[in-house]
Motif scaffolding. Structure first.
Motif, PDB file in Angstrom:
ATOM      1  N   PHE A  88     -11.961  -8.915  66.069  1.00 39.73           N
ATOM      2  CA  PHE A  88     -13.300  -9.094  66.607  1.00 39.73           C
ATOM      3  C   PHE A  88     -14.220  -9.718  65.565  1.00 39.73           C
ATOM      4  CE2 PHE A  88     -11.206  -5.434  68.507  1.00 39.73           C
ATOM      5  CZ  PHE A  88     -11.216  -5.817  69.841  1.00 39.73           C
ATOM      6  N   VAL A 100     -13.527 -11.562  70.783  1.00 41.28           N
ATOM      7  CA  VAL A 100     -12.149 -11.402  70.322  1.00 41.28           C
ATOM      8  C   VAL A 100     -11.559 -12.771  69.992  1.00 41.28           C
ATOM      9  CG1 VAL A 100     -11.024 -11.522  72.605  1.00 41.28           C
ATOM     10  CG2 VAL A 100      -9.988 -10.154  70.778  1.00 41.28           C
ATOM     11  N   LEU A 121      -5.889  -4.823  71.715  1.00 44.14           N
ATOM     12  CA  LEU A 121      -7.244  -4.940  71.157  1.00 44.14           C
ATOM     13  C   LEU A 121      -8.302  -4.620  72.214  1.00 44.14           C
ATOM     14  CD1 LEU A 121      -6.851  -8.177  68.999  1.00 44.14           C
ATOM     15  CD2 LEU A 121      -7.074  -5.820  68.160  1.00 44.14           C
TER      16      LEU A 121
END
Length: 174
Positions: A88, A100, A121
């Motif tokens: 990030f 991202v 993620l």
């Protein structure tokens, strides 16, 4: 260390110690990660500027671990191999948006590792109540990157912040 696990991957959140090891070379990074680092390292679009930015961010605020870079390690046959990075661009903004990004070493393209890593993620980010939306930017000619975003549920919402880029977004699942 902060770790995420998927079916084939282990994601390791970058710490200042890890990124400083990477700056010193692959041998040092291998020792710290406990994983083979291929000669093709770093992955595309992850030049020295990205590494310097990550070092600067973590030097200023060690609590950013998880909100910057993650190393993607492929677990296979009892060993681990570094196959990519992602993460990030910092903590969520005032509206709860994080950005991202990701990259996989060329020899591991088309193996489904990027969507697998990005999904991990996303799950991590949405595990934080303040995150309302995840954003990504890519260039129109990077068709494989666009496919990764689409596989992960992102929708194209317009032009990106840099000239010639596209913006994709994914709202928090309900």
């Amino acid at each position: 260390m902060l770790h995420l696990r998927t079916e084939r991957l282990e994601l390791v959140a970058a710490t200042l110690e890890l990124v400083q090891a990477e700056r010193m070379g692959s041998v040092h990074l291998e020792k710290k990660l406990g994983a083979h680092v291929p000669p093709s390292w770093p992955p595309p679009l992850n030049d020295g500027d990205s590494l310097r930015w990550t070092i600067e961010q973590l030097s200023q605020d060690p609590a950013l671990v998880g909100w910057v870079c993650w190393y993607f390690l492929h677990r296979e046959h009892g060993t681990k191999r570094a196959v990519g990075v992602g993460g990030f661009a910092g903590r969520p903004d005032a509206k709860g948006v994080v950005e991202v990004g990701y990259s996989i070493v060329p020899e591991c393209h088309r193996l489904g590792l990027a969507p697998e890593a990005v999904r991990a993620l996303l799950a991590w980010a949405f595990g934080h109540r303040e995150v309302t939306r995840v954003r990504a930017h890519t260039r129109p000619e990077l068709v494989p990157s666009i496919r990764v975003l689409e596989k992960c549920g992102f929708q194209r919402v317009g032009e990106g912040t840099e000239p010639g880029t596209l913006r994709f977004e994914l709202p928090r699942p309900e």
